[in-house]
Enzyme design. Structure first.
Site, PDB file in Angstrom:
ATOM      1  N   TRP A  87      59.097  14.793 -36.350  1.00 51.84           N
ATOM      2  CA  TRP A  87      57.968  14.058 -36.944  1.00 51.84           C
ATOM      3  C   TRP A  87      58.369  13.397 -38.264  1.00 51.84           C
ATOM      4  CZ3 TRP A  87      54.371  15.753 -41.149  1.00 51.84           C
ATOM      5  CH2 TRP A  87      54.899  16.804 -41.912  1.00 51.84           C
ATOM      6  N   ASP A  88      59.524  13.787 -38.785  1.00 52.98           N
ATOM      7  CA  ASP A  88      60.051  13.191 -40.012  1.00 52.98           C
ATOM      8  C   ASP A  88      60.049  11.659 -39.914  1.00 52.98           C
ATOM      9  OD1 ASP A  88      60.951  15.818 -39.593  1.00 52.98           O
ATOM     10  OD2 ASP A  88      62.686  15.571 -40.878  1.00 52.98           O
TER      11      ASP A  88
ATOM     12  N   GLU B 122      55.746  25.886 -42.261  1.00 59.05           N
ATOM     13  CA  GLU B 122      56.241  26.761 -41.182  1.00 59.05           C
ATOM     14  C   GLU B 122      56.360  28.210 -41.624  1.00 59.05           C
ATOM     15  OE1 GLU B 122      59.821  24.704 -40.136  1.00 59.05           O
ATOM     16  OE2 GLU B 122      58.796  23.381 -38.718  1.00 59.05           O
TER      17      GLU B 122
ATOM     18  N   LYS C 117      55.934  26.576 -47.542  1.00 61.27           N
ATOM     19  CA  LYS C 117      57.252  25.947 -47.440  1.00 61.27           C
ATOM     20  C   LYS C 117      57.238  24.495 -47.927  1.00 61.27           C
ATOM     21  CE  LYS C 117      60.845  24.986 -43.986  1.00 61.27           C
ATOM     22  NZ  LYS C 117      61.122  24.823 -42.555  1.00 61.27           N
ATOM     23  N   GLN C 118      56.210  23.761 -47.529  1.00 65.56           N
ATOM     24  CA  GLN C 118      56.151  22.325 -47.851  1.00 65.56           C
ATOM     25  C   GLN C 118      54.700  21.884 -47.805  1.00 65.56           C
ATOM     26  OE1 GLN C 118      58.218  22.107 -43.924  1.00 65.56           O
ATOM     27  NE2 GLN C 118      57.601  19.953 -44.033  1.00 65.56           N
TER      28      GLN C 118
HETATM   29  C1  BGC Z   1      60.733  21.189 -41.765  1.00 61.96           C
HETATM   30  C2  BGC Z   1      60.090  20.279 -40.736  1.00 61.96           C
HETATM   31  C3  BGC Z   1      61.068  19.178 -40.402  1.00 61.96           C
HETATM   32  C4  BGC Z   1      62.417  19.716 -39.992  1.00 61.96           C
HETATM   33  C5  BGC Z   1      63.457  18.632 -39.792  1.00 61.96           C
HETATM   34  C6  BGC Z   1      62.061  21.695 -41.236  1.00 61.96           C
HETATM   35  O1  BGC Z   1      62.684  22.500 -42.196  1.00 61.96           O
HETATM   36  O2  BGC Z   1      59.893  22.290 -42.030  1.00 61.96           O
HETATM   37  O3  BGC Z   1      58.896  19.757 -41.254  1.00 61.96           O
HETATM   38  O4  BGC Z   1      60.538  18.403 -39.366  1.00 61.96           O
HETATM   39  O5  BGC Z   1      62.914  20.576 -40.989  1.00 61.96           O
HETATM   40  O6  BGC Z   1      63.666  17.914 -40.975  1.00 61.96           O
END
Ligand code: BGC
Length: 772
Positions: free
Chosen positions: A357-358, A488, A600-601
């Site tokens: 999804w990035d 996550e 986490k984000q």
């Molecule tokens: C992030 C995801 C991301 C993935 C790839 C993960 O660490 O939590 O949001 O899509 O890395 O960059």
């Protein structure tokens, strides 16, 4: 955190050779052209620590999934971008000694990635065990002017001896992926051919049967004079090369030019690959190294013309932002709607090189503003092409009637992620794909995208959300259970606020999009709805969900709740965590992470970023002040969203602080993981921090708006963007914003909510003070 890259505005520079840093530098100095790419492995033998990496876009291997406890619905395989044939190799022998930087005494080592012209240069002196000392200079690039071609110019000068120099340029297909699940090699040889100065090898991937033909042609020079030579063929298992010797005296320069090409069966019929590779090599060889390099620097100059950011007064920030832009264009050029952007691009194996999804959430805004419209459109079309697979994917999980669930990780549209909490639950990715369609149209005004491609995707996605929510008798509202949000560090939660608002937004947007297509293209509309077996009742069902969706919030704190029960967690702030316990994903058990309040984000804040127009500044501030102190930013995608929101809240210092965390993430190996490859997708986030954060750029009602500030450390910054036919150069100083329109299109532009007419080929200069 490291600090060994020398600051320079246009170059990435490493001076001195430290074998401990080699894998990090191999990532940082990577080259690519959207079609192929490679880590900065040495041409000559290197027996020290290295991660060999050559990659060909779109060519992957379905590595059989390795998982402890199989769950129905898991994908059978994890797609991997393959380590492909290494075409940069040149073995160097002086009399009987092999040049190997792991055993030689190395001095004057310098590696320079010239971002302005798009090439990598390396110079060093090496003293061999025998005491013989030589000087080497190598220049190489992957051409963006002709993206099947790469070239190397490798010069050797003996400094204190005369003797026999034996060179063996080669192409080695006997390579493997470090992340191979069963330690298998993924390539078989189909055929090879060595003839005079040319060498070719055609390899086929196991299972997927992609074929890639890699070829090279070599030329030899002494002190700049071309030499005739008769190399001897060297053929090994999946390996072709040529060897020859030259007598050399001290200070004579021997130069080997190697022109290489990679052609894949994605673009050519398999039976024609060898022949076509030969023609590409012949054409490139006829041009010669210097012309190819000139084409490369001209092509890069044109890219910089459209996309550069200039920061005055901070060389390290200048270098970093250009590095991010450079790497993004090395990864994706937008010429091919079957390709996408892996989180590590062509710089490493991690994340399999597949699409996340990035792309939609972070990369689309960058390409929208810095590249022709076609480029971001191709990223969208990529998902349209994979709609059938997204529907199949949803069917495997029990959804029906054309509901589409796009995969979390994919190469060809099939899901290849196999952790249940992500594969089945991190479904917000579906919403990001819809949001990218909205974002593309908001930026370009190209509503025809909806009738051509977009509406079909939006309906598939809306059908998924309709079936994924359920009615709660208890709440008398719709709820969404068992999901993982962008954070996550929480799994299987109920009513993740972000996923819930995203779902209803998708339903609204699909309804609006249908209305637009119905009005503008009634025939296409009727045809599409018929082909999708669309029942008007579906609109009614969507409207019901939009009206009655449940969103968790806390009245007392005045915040949206990340999920039901979030406040039951022990509330600790990141600032109170001992440094020795961070990053928590390396120091804590998963169980402890899941039970903690740490984020986490951006999660709630990701929603406030996407849908900012729906919330006032006070709401944003309350949520930001609550969630950011609980956020560990352990995804590289996290700081940029926080930087943009802090800028919006006029917290300039924090906006800059968050920006710094991504801008030099890889150059300074901030997270100690650059050796695995670069964080390509988060690089787009860095660009967003500058343009959407510091410059406050937004598109509203088809018009560009700016709400800029200048970070304290900078004297000024400027950036170039394309917008609806105009090419704009925006320059921001402490007191003013100047916008030059370098095309003949008139625009109306907002600066801090005041509107200005900007005629074609004219400029406006707005004094900050006048506006405050
Ligand atoms: C992030 C995801 C991301 C993935 C790839 C993960 O660490 O939590 O949001 O899509 O890395 O960059």
């Amino acid at each position: 955190m490291k600090n060994y890259i020398k600051a320079d505005e246009w170059n990435i520079i490493e001076e001195g050779f430290d074998p401990h840093l080699n894998k990090i530098s191999e990532s940082i100095f990577s080259l690519g052209n959207g079609r192929m790419g490679q880590r900065a492995n040495f041409e000559e033998t290197y027996t020290g620590e290295t991660l060999l990496g050559n990659y060909v876009a779109g060519v992957y291997y379905p590595d059989k999934t390795r998982v402890g406890w199989w769950k129905n619905g898991y994908p059978e395989y994890f797609a991997k971008v393959l380590n492909a044939a290494n075409w940069v190799g040149i073995e160097v022998k002086i009399d009987d000694e092999i040049l190997d930087l792991a055993t030689a005494e190395v001095s004057d080592f310098k590696r320079v990635l010239n971002m302005q012209a798009g090439y990598l240069e390396r110079t060093f002196s090496a003293r061999l065990k025998s005491g013989k000392t030589l000087k080497v200079k190598s220049t190489r690039f992957c051409s963006i002017a002709d993206d099947e071609v790469g070239a190397i110019c490798y010069s050797i000068t003996p400094l204190n001896f005369e003797g026999k120099l034996t060179l063996m340029p080669f192409i080695d297909g006997d390579v493997k992926n470090q992340d191979s699940n069963y330690d298998e090699k993924f390539w078989d040889k189909v055929t090879d051919e060595i003839s005079g100065t040319e060498a070719y090898i055609k390899l086929r991937t196991k299972k997927t049967e992609f074929e890639v033909c890699t070829g090279s042609n070599i030329e030899l020079y002494k002190n700049g004079e071309k030499l005739d030579f008769n190399p001897e063929a060297v053929r090994k298992e999946k390996f072709v090369g040529q060897t020859f010797s030259v007598d050399v005296k001290a200070n004579e320069e021997i130069t080997l030019v190697k022109i290489a090409a990679n052609l894949s069966s994605e673009n050519y019929p398999k039976e024609a690959l060898l022949k076509d590779t030969k023609s590409v090599i012949a054409k490139a060889s006829a041009k010669g190294f210097d012309t190819l390099l000139k084409e490369q620097s001209d092509a890069w100059a044109a890219k910089w013309e459209e996309s550069d950011i200039i920061i005055e007064g901070d060389v390290s920030a200048q270098q970093a932002i250009r590095f991010n832009i450079f790497q993004l264009f090395q990864t994706y050029t937008g010429k091919d709607d079957r390709l996408n952007i892996g989180p590590k691009g062509f710089t490493g194996e991690k994340y399999g090189g597949s699409t996340y999804w990035d792309t939609e959430a972070y990369c689309v805004p960058f390409y929208l503003a810095t590249a022709p419209q076609e480029v971001s459109k191709n990223l969208l079309v990529y998902r349209h092409k994979q709609l059938g697979k997204a529907i199949e994917n949803a069917e495997k999980l029990g959804f029906k009637h054309g509901a589409a669930l796009y995969p979390m990780v994919t190469m060809n549209g099939e899901e290849c992620h196999n952790e249940w909490e992500i594969t089945f639950e991190e479904i917000h990715r579906n919403g990001a794909i819809a949001f990218a369609i909205f974002n593309y149209i908001r930026y370009t005004g190209d509503e025809s995208y909806l009738s051509d491609f977009g509406l079909e995707v939006l309906i598939g996605i809306a059908r998924f959300w309709k079936q994924r929510v359920n009615w709660s008798n208890d709440k008398q509202q719709y709820v969404m259970l068992g999901v993982t949000g962008p954070n996550e560090y929480e799994n299987n939660v109920n009513n993740n606020w972000y996923t819930n608002i995203l779902a209803t937004w998708c339903l609204k947007y699909a309804t609006e999009a249908a209305e637009i297509v119905k009005t503008q293209q009634p025939e296409k509309y009727n045809h599409l709805l018929k082909s999708l077996n669309f029942d008007q009742q579906e609109f009614t069902d969507w409207a019901d969900i939009i009206e009655k969706m449940y969103y968790p919030q806390d009245e007392k704190l005045g915040i949206f709740l990340q999920q039901d029960g979030y406040l039951d967690k022990e509330q600790i702030l990141v600032k109170d965590l001992p440094a020795s316990e961070r990053p928590i994903n390396q120091k804590w058990s998963w169980d402890r992470i899941l039970r903690s309040c740490f984020i986490k984000q951006a999660d709630v804040l990701q929603g406030l970023y996407f849908f900012e127009e729906d919330y006032d500044l006070d709401t944003l501030k309350r949520n930001f002040d609550f969630y950011e102190p609980r956020t560990v930013h352990e995804s590289s995608l996290s700081p940029c969203v926080h930087s943009i929101l802090a800028a919006k809240l006029n917290d300039e210092a924090r906006a800059y602080e968050f920006y710094l965390r991504t801008a030099r993430l890889d150059l300074d190996d901030y997270n100690n993981d650059t050796e695995d490859g670069l964080h390509i997708t988060s690089m787009a986030g860095t660009w967003m921090s500058v343009v959407e954060g510091f410059a406050g750029m937004r598109v509203r009602d088809g018009k560009l708006h700016f709400n800029p500030f200048l970070p304290d450390k900078w004297k000024s910054f400027s950036f170039t963007i394309g917008f609806r036919g105009a090419t704009l150069k925006i320059n921001i100083t402490e007191n003013s914003i100047n916008i030059k329109n370098n095309a003949g299109v008139d625009l109306e532009i907002g600066v801090r909510n005041q509107f200005f007419n900007l005629a074609g080929n004219a400029e406006i200069n707005v004094n900050n003070a006048a506006l405050v």
